[in-house]
Design an enzyme around this catalytic site. Structure first.
Site, PDB file in Angstrom:
ATOM      1  CG  HIS A   1      -0.121   0.229   2.519  1.00 38.52           C
ATOM      2  ND1 HIS A   1       0.461  -0.813   3.178  1.00 38.52           N
ATOM      3  CD2 HIS A   1       0.193   1.329   3.227  1.00 38.52           C
ATOM      4  CE1 HIS A   1       1.099  -0.377   4.235  1.00 38.52           C
ATOM      5  NE2 HIS A   1       0.954   0.937   4.292  1.00 38.52           N
TER       6      HIS A   1
HETATM    7  C1  UD1 Z   1      -1.236   5.451   6.012  1.00 37.25           C
HETATM    8  C2  UD1 Z   1       0.096   5.931   6.550  1.00 37.25           C
HETATM    9  C3  UD1 Z   1       1.123   4.820   6.430  1.00 37.25           C
HETATM   10  C4  UD1 Z   1       0.637   3.548   7.070  1.00 37.25           C
HETATM   11  C5  UD1 Z   1      -0.744   3.188   6.577  1.00 37.25           C
HETATM   12  C6  UD1 Z   1      -1.267   2.031   7.356  1.00 37.25           C
HETATM   13  C7  UD1 Z   1       0.654   8.294   6.257  1.00 37.25           C
HETATM   14  C8  UD1 Z   1       1.508   9.234   5.508  1.00 37.25           C
HETATM   15  N1  UD1 Z   1       0.627   7.033   5.782  1.00 37.25           N
HETATM   16  O1  UD1 Z   1      -1.066   5.134   4.641  1.00 37.25           O
HETATM   17  O2  UD1 Z   1       2.297   5.216   7.110  1.00 37.25           O
HETATM   18  O3  UD1 Z   1       1.526   2.527   6.706  1.00 37.25           O
HETATM   19  O4  UD1 Z   1      -1.630   4.314   6.757  1.00 37.25           O
HETATM   20  O5  UD1 Z   1      -2.247   1.334   6.645  1.00 37.25           O
HETATM   21  O6  UD1 Z   1       0.017   8.663   7.212  1.00 37.25           O
HETATM   22  N2  UD1 Z   1      -8.695   4.843   2.210  1.00 37.25           N
HETATM   23  C9  UD1 Z   1      -9.985   4.388   2.221  1.00 37.25           C
HETATM   24  N3  UD1 Z   1     -10.496   3.938   3.405  1.00 37.25           N
HETATM   25  C10 UD1 Z   1      -9.797   3.932   4.556  1.00 37.25           C
HETATM   26  C11 UD1 Z   1      -8.475   4.414   4.531  1.00 37.25           C
HETATM   27  C12 UD1 Z   1      -7.943   4.870   3.356  1.00 37.25           C
HETATM   28  O7  UD1 Z   1     -10.664   4.376   1.205  1.00 37.25           O
HETATM   29  O8  UD1 Z   1     -10.333   3.490   5.598  1.00 37.25           O
HETATM   30  C13 UD1 Z   1      -8.142   5.329   0.930  1.00 37.25           C
HETATM   31  C14 UD1 Z   1      -8.473   6.798   0.675  1.00 37.25           C
HETATM   32  O9  UD1 Z   1      -8.638   6.964  -0.684  1.00 37.25           O
HETATM   33  C15 UD1 Z   1      -7.205   7.489   1.134  1.00 37.25           C
HETATM   34  C16 UD1 Z   1      -6.138   6.478   0.698  1.00 37.25           C
HETATM   35  O10 UD1 Z   1      -6.722   5.207   0.944  1.00 37.25           O
HETATM   36  O11 UD1 Z   1      -7.025   8.737   0.535  1.00 37.25           O
HETATM   37  C17 UD1 Z   1      -4.841   6.592   1.427  1.00 37.25           C
HETATM   38  O12 UD1 Z   1      -5.068   6.604   2.832  1.00 37.25           O
HETATM   39  P1  UD1 Z   1      -4.017   7.316   3.808  1.00 37.25           P
HETATM   40  O13 UD1 Z   1      -4.445   7.118   5.199  1.00 37.25           O
HETATM   41  O14 UD1 Z   1      -3.748   8.704   3.353  1.00 37.25           O
HETATM   42  O15 UD1 Z   1      -2.688   6.536   3.498  1.00 37.25           O
HETATM   43  P2  UD1 Z   1      -2.329   5.010   3.699  1.00 37.25           P
HETATM   44  O16 UD1 Z   1      -1.790   4.477   2.418  1.00 37.25           O
HETATM   45  O17 UD1 Z   1      -3.432   4.278   4.348  1.00 37.25           O
HETATM   46  N1  UDP Z   2      -3.131  -5.950   8.874  1.00 34.75           N
HETATM   47  C1  UDP Z   2      -4.422  -6.385   9.121  1.00 34.75           C
HETATM   48  N2  UDP Z   2      -5.237  -6.646   8.060  1.00 34.75           N
HETATM   49  C2  UDP Z   2      -4.814  -6.518   6.769  1.00 34.75           C
HETATM   50  C3  UDP Z   2      -3.494  -6.076   6.536  1.00 34.75           C
HETATM   51  C4  UDP Z   2      -2.677  -5.782   7.605  1.00 34.75           C
HETATM   52  O1  UDP Z   2      -4.827  -6.534  10.276  1.00 34.75           O
HETATM   53  O2  UDP Z   2      -5.601  -6.783   5.865  1.00 34.75           O
HETATM   54  C5  UDP Z   2      -2.273  -5.639  10.022  1.00 34.75           C
HETATM   55  C6  UDP Z   2      -0.898  -6.250   9.961  1.00 34.75           C
HETATM   56  O3  UDP Z   2      -0.878  -7.567  10.438  1.00 34.75           O
HETATM   57  C7  UDP Z   2      -0.095  -5.284  10.824  1.00 34.75           C
HETATM   58  C8  UDP Z   2      -0.736  -3.955  10.522  1.00 34.75           C
HETATM   59  O4  UDP Z   2      -2.037  -4.242  10.023  1.00 34.75           O
HETATM   60  O5  UDP Z   2      -0.272  -5.568  12.187  1.00 34.75           O
HETATM   61  C9  UDP Z   2       0.090  -3.255   9.487  1.00 34.75           C
HETATM   62  O6  UDP Z   2      -0.614  -2.244   8.910  1.00 34.75           O
HETATM   63  P1  UDP Z   2      -0.207  -1.608   7.528  1.00 34.75           P
HETATM   64  O7  UDP Z   2       0.502  -2.586   6.676  1.00 34.75           O
HETATM   65  O8  UDP Z   2      -1.430  -0.997   7.014  1.00 34.75           O
HETATM   66  O9  UDP Z   2       0.762  -0.421   7.974  1.00 34.75           O
HETATM   67  P2  UDP Z   2       2.332  -0.267   8.169  1.00 34.75           P
HETATM   68  O10 UDP Z   2       2.810  -1.329   9.059  1.00 34.75           O
HETATM   69  O11 UDP Z   2       2.949  -0.305   6.814  1.00 34.75           O
HETATM   70  O12 UDP Z   2       2.455   1.080   8.768  1.00 34.75           O
END
Ligand code: UD1
Ligand code: UDP
Length: 356
Positions: free
Chosen positions: A195
């Site tokens: 992601h």
């Molecule tokens: C964010 C964090 C990243 C973390 C990740 C965990 C930052 C800069 N990034 O990335 O460090 O690893 O969360 O998963 O804060 N969206 C949905 N539904 C949701 C959430 C997100 O549709 O519930 C979509 C939206 O279009 C949103 C996009 O995903 O704009 C990105 O979400 P965002 O929280 O900005 O970044 P992540 O890639 O989730």
């Molecule tokens: N995770 C989860 N469901 C999923 C994918 C990830 O519960 O479908 C959990 C995963 O096991 C870990 C955490 O979410 O504990 C990691 O989140 P993510 O990869 O979104 O963020 P990052 O670690 O890159 O910040």
């Protein structure tokens, strides 16, 4: 009152054990949710499964650009924290929610603790790196998941504030894994999550990841993050993904299902900091799709191997690594991230240093 500021999936997983440990010690706590993650399976499911009380405030800051999310969270946090004036704010990880919390709390003069302080990849353009460095330097007490993080903080002159507690995600992992003991093992598979901005903001990069998956020629289970889903659709790659034999795409999973999935993994392919570390808890080696070494000890042990899906030599090496990857027994897994009692150590350190 102690205020936890969270908003993203991995932060709920980190919050659960610390909330419980503080509750057992009788502290009054509140949770503010920035709303950065908002889908049921990116947020509510973790509160339900991990027994975390519902946040008393949700700032609905999700769904925009970095600046939009951070700014909206900051405005809401400033209003709320200046009214509630907590004795301590607790921040988690490296997301825009963490950044917003750090900037607001420091200017209101509220002491801050940072959970998962210290990891560095030394790439300034990485959004998570900027957020983590800011939170580390502004916080008053820093909870490190491993020795490498302690060394990083020492290099930045932050040793006085740093405490080695081990990784709090290991606390959560062990509690769920314990509750699953005795379940029938499922058929092995490769597990993929992906992601990061670096891997979703460019069509060619996304296509190269799909090509890598195709070349694995195996059953690959892929819980798709909403950002990745959106980008696959936007670049017209969803049909291509659906056509890959063996690739099984699912909605994002709750943590219990995710632990079950990792426990059947013979290999994990990911760009997630959290998942790449959890691979060592769950006994599956990891191909890491980011040009960075987040968990240096696991890289040195050859548990995590980097792959650049756009470089043929790197892909060939990754395919060899994947071909040889087998599940690893509990007693043979590396143990760099503490003993699963990080939350208790955090509470003790907060007491000793008179933050609570
Ligand atoms: C964010 C964090 C990243 C973390 C990740 C965990 C930052 C800069 N990034 O990335 O460090 O690893 O969360 O998963 O804060 N969206 C949905 N539904 C949701 C959430 C997100 O549709 O519930 C979509 C939206 O279009 C949103 C996009 O995903 O704009 C990105 O979400 P965002 O929280 O900005 O970044 P992540 O890639 O989730
Ligand atoms: N995770 C989860 N469901 C999923 C994918 C990830 O519960 O479908 C959990 C995963 O096991 C870990 C955490 O979410 O504990 C990691 O989140 P993510 O990869 O979104 O963020 P990052 O670690 O890159 O910040």
């Amino acid at each position: 009152m102690i205020m936890h500021i969270v908003g993203n999936r991995p932060q709920f997983i980190k919050l659960a054990p610390l909330y419980r440990a503080l509750e057992l010690s009788g502290y009054q706590q509140g949770i503010i949710h920035s709303g950065q993650h908002y889908d049921e399976n990116m947020s509510d499911v973790f509160f339900e499964e991990l027994g975390i009380p519902a946040p008393y405030l949700n700032l609905s800051a999700g769904g925009g650009s970095h600046a939009q999310v951070t700014a909206k969270a900051m405005v809401g946090l400033e209003k709320e924290l200046s009214q509630s004036a907590p004795e301590l704010v607790i921040l988690y990880g490296d997301t825009n929610t963490t950044l917003a919390g750090a900037l607001v709390a420091v200017k209101l003069g509220i002491p801050m603790a940072h959970v998962e302080a210290g990891p560095r990849i030394n790439i300034k353009s990485n959004p998570e790196e900027c957020n983590r460095i800011t939170a580390d330097h502004l916080s008053d007490i820093l909870f490190c998941p491993d020795h490498v993080s302690m060394q990083n903080l020492q290099r930045e002159g932050l040793s006085d504030r740093a405490c080695l507690t081990g990784d709090i995600m290991y606390d959560t992992y062990l509690s769920i894994a314990g509750s699953l003991e005795g379940e029938k093992p499922q058929e092995e598979a490769i597990v993929m999550t992906w992601h990061r901005q670096e891997n979703t903001s460019d069509r060619a990069r996304m296509e190269s990841i799909l090509r890598l998956v195709e070349r694995l020629e195996d059953h690959v289970i892929f819980p798709v993050h909403p950002r990745t889903k959106k980008c696959l659709e936007q670049y017209g790659l969803m049909e291509r993904a659906k056509g890959i034999p063996g690739l099984e795409m699912t909605d994002p999973l709750g943590y219990v299902e995710m632990v079950k999935l990792m426990q059947r993994a013979r290999l994990i392919l990911t760009d997630s900091g959290g998942v790449s570390k959890e691979s060592s808890f769950a006994g599956a080696k990891c191909l890491f799709m980011l040009d960075a070494d987040v968990w240096e000890d696991l890289v040195r042990e050859k548990w995590i191997r980097r792959v650049n899906p756009q470089d043929e030599d790197s892909v060939l090496e990754a395919l060899r690594f994947a071909a040889g990857a087998k599940r690893v027994a509990v007693e043979e897994r590396p143990r760099f991230y503490g003993d699963g009692h990080a939350a208790a150590k955090m509470v003790q350190a907060l007491r000793e240093r008179q933050f609570i």
